[in-house]
Design a protein around this motif. Structure first.
Motif, PDB file in Angstrom:
ATOM      1  N   THR A  39       0.845  -1.186   0.000  1.00  0.00           N
ATOM      2  CA  THR A  39       0.000   0.000   0.000  1.00  0.00           C
ATOM      3  C   THR A  39       0.887   1.244   0.000  1.00  0.00           C
ATOM      4  O   THR A  39       1.888   1.299   0.712  1.00  0.00           O
ATOM      5  N   VAL A  45       0.699   5.477   0.380  1.00  0.00           N
ATOM      6  CA  VAL A  45      -0.098   6.624   0.789  1.00  0.00           C
ATOM      7  C   VAL A  45       0.683   7.890   0.429  1.00  0.00           C
ATOM      8  O   VAL A  45       1.846   8.031   0.809  1.00  0.00           O
ATOM      9  N   GLU A  59      -1.906  17.300   3.696  1.00  0.00           N
ATOM     10  CA  GLU A  59      -3.185  16.706   3.310  1.00  0.00           C
ATOM     11  C   GLU A  59      -2.997  15.345   2.636  1.00  0.00           C
ATOM     12  O   GLU A  59      -2.071  15.146   1.854  1.00  0.00           O
ATOM     13  N   LEU A  60      -3.883  14.420   2.974  1.00  0.00           N
ATOM     14  CA  LEU A  60      -3.871  13.120   2.315  1.00  0.00           C
ATOM     15  C   LEU A  60      -4.380  13.279   0.890  1.00  0.00           C
ATOM     16  O   LEU A  60      -5.473  13.796   0.664  1.00  0.00           O
ATOM     17  N   VAL A  68      -4.560   7.052  -1.922  1.00  0.00           N
ATOM     18  CA  VAL A  68      -4.059   5.753  -1.494  1.00  0.00           C
ATOM     19  C   VAL A  68      -4.007   4.881  -2.742  1.00  0.00           C
ATOM     20  O   VAL A  68      -4.994   4.788  -3.477  1.00  0.00           O
ATOM     21  N   ARG A 128      -4.203  -1.270 -10.509  1.00  0.00           N
ATOM     22  CA  ARG A 128      -4.867  -2.573 -10.442  1.00  0.00           C
ATOM     23  C   ARG A 128      -5.932  -2.711 -11.521  1.00  0.00           C
ATOM     24  O   ARG A 128      -6.178  -3.808 -12.009  1.00  0.00           O
ATOM     25  N   ALA A 174       3.685  -1.102   3.894  1.00  0.00           N
ATOM     26  CA  ALA A 174       3.108   0.157   3.424  1.00  0.00           C
ATOM     27  C   ALA A 174       4.199   1.211   3.358  1.00  0.00           C
ATOM     28  O   ALA A 174       5.148   1.191   4.158  1.00  0.00           O
ATOM     29  N   VAL A 175       4.065   2.110   2.399  1.00  0.00           N
ATOM     30  CA  VAL A 175       5.000   3.231   2.286  1.00  0.00           C
ATOM     31  C   VAL A 175       4.224   4.544   2.292  1.00  0.00           C
ATOM     32  O   VAL A 175       3.061   4.608   1.900  1.00  0.00           O
ATOM     33  N   TRP A 176       4.897   5.570   2.760  1.00  0.00           N
ATOM     34  CA  TRP A 176       4.330   6.922   2.844  1.00  0.00           C
ATOM     35  C   TRP A 176       5.190   7.832   1.976  1.00  0.00           C
ATOM     36  O   TRP A 176       6.373   7.980   2.232  1.00  0.00           O
ATOM     37  N   CYS A 191      -6.662  13.893  -8.252  1.00  0.00           N
ATOM     38  CA  CYS A 191      -7.704  12.866  -8.407  1.00  0.00           C
ATOM     39  C   CYS A 191      -8.212  12.902  -9.850  1.00  0.00           C
ATOM     40  O   CYS A 191      -8.301  13.965 -10.459  1.00  0.00           O
ATOM     41  N   HIS A 192      -8.576  11.732 -10.363  1.00  0.00           N
ATOM     42  CA  HIS A 192      -9.054  11.670 -11.753  1.00  0.00           C
ATOM     43  C   HIS A 192     -10.389  12.405 -11.914  1.00  0.00           C
ATOM     44  O   HIS A 192     -10.809  12.674 -13.036  1.00  0.00           O
ATOM     45  N   CYS A 238      -8.271  12.676  -3.505  1.00  0.00           N
ATOM     46  CA  CYS A 238      -9.313  11.669  -3.731  1.00  0.00           C
ATOM     47  C   CYS A 238     -10.307  11.625  -2.571  1.00  0.00           C
ATOM     48  O   CYS A 238     -11.409  11.087  -2.721  1.00  0.00           O
ATOM     49  N   PHE A 239      -9.953  12.224  -1.440  1.00  0.00           N
ATOM     50  CA  PHE A 239     -10.786  12.114  -0.238  1.00  0.00           C
ATOM     51  C   PHE A 239     -11.640  13.367  -0.060  1.00  0.00           C
ATOM     52  O   PHE A 239     -11.477  14.120   0.897  1.00  0.00           O
TER      53      PHE A 239
END
Lengths: 145, 145
Positions: free
Chosen positions: B33, B35, B43-44, B47, B69, B98-100, B112-113, B119-120
């Motif tokens: 994963t 992030v 800000e996130l 993912v 995917r 997981a990596v950050w 975000c597309h 995306c959030f």
């Protein structure tokens, strides 16, 4: 709707991405990815997973619940350590296969099971791909606690 | 070491959690994963997932690469949109699954597309479990672009 049950993902992409219905897209193992950041500092604390029950419990109680893949059990974060995570805001991403928890930590020092404030304590050095930030050899004991 | 190959996870927990060797723990699908947060604001952003090649390319080039995917293909973030992510720091979590990525965005608006900076963008309302922050019905067109 029974506890832990959610509307299924929509086959309509606009509905899934723009709609006002929570439609978590659980994977083949019944899990979504959950990212927790500190509400005050923004620091990334941990990445974990939730099944439907964990997501339901998180929303219902305002305390972060995850699914422990290693223990194969519902995991109320901090139940044993006291490092509870109080959810200040919960967000979902575009395709609803990941959630973002902005949390206030109780006992922030115990966020990671290694006894650190975050699971992400090691930095990848791009020059030689080594990691910096781990404990000196022999200095760390918490990982087996 | 060939590009895209990494040391395997260690069976010694202390080595995996405290060692200075990058030992990514790819899952049964060969993925970890990833992030991404904004280096400046915290800000996130998104993912996503990385296979060994994506992780290798990210470290080697300093630009975020993921594994799509849905397309089943290596995905250099922003290659088509221009929303490149310049990696300022790369961290790995305790068990290295997981990596950050702390990144500087080129064309942040296209992260975000759906044409948003993250995306959030939708917040779960715990009272009735609806989502706020999506586009008004009929107002959104970017998701099909």
């Amino acid at each position: 709707m029974a506890p832990g049950s959610f509307s299924p993902p929509s086959t309509d992409r606009t509905e899934q991405e723009e709609g006002s219905v929570l439609r978590p897209r659980f994977d083949a193992n019944g899990l979504i990815t959950a990212v927790a950041t500190d509400h005050a500092t923004g620091e990334l604390l941990m990445v974990a997973h939730m099944n439907a029950e964990a997501l339901d419990r998180t929303i219902a109680t305002g305390l972060a619940h995850y699914w422990s893949r290693s223990r194969r059990a519902l995991w109320k974060k901090g139940e044993s350590s006291g490092a509870l995570q109080v959810v200040r805001e919960l967000r979902v991403d575009c395709d609803q296969d990941a959630v973002w928890l902005r949390v206030d930590c109780r006992r922030r020092d115990d966020t990671c099971h290694t006894g650190r404030t975050t699971c992400f304590y090691r930095v990848v050095q791009p020059e030689d791909r080594t990691l910096e930030g781990g404990a000196a050899p022999g200095a760390h004991t918490a990982s087996t606690a």
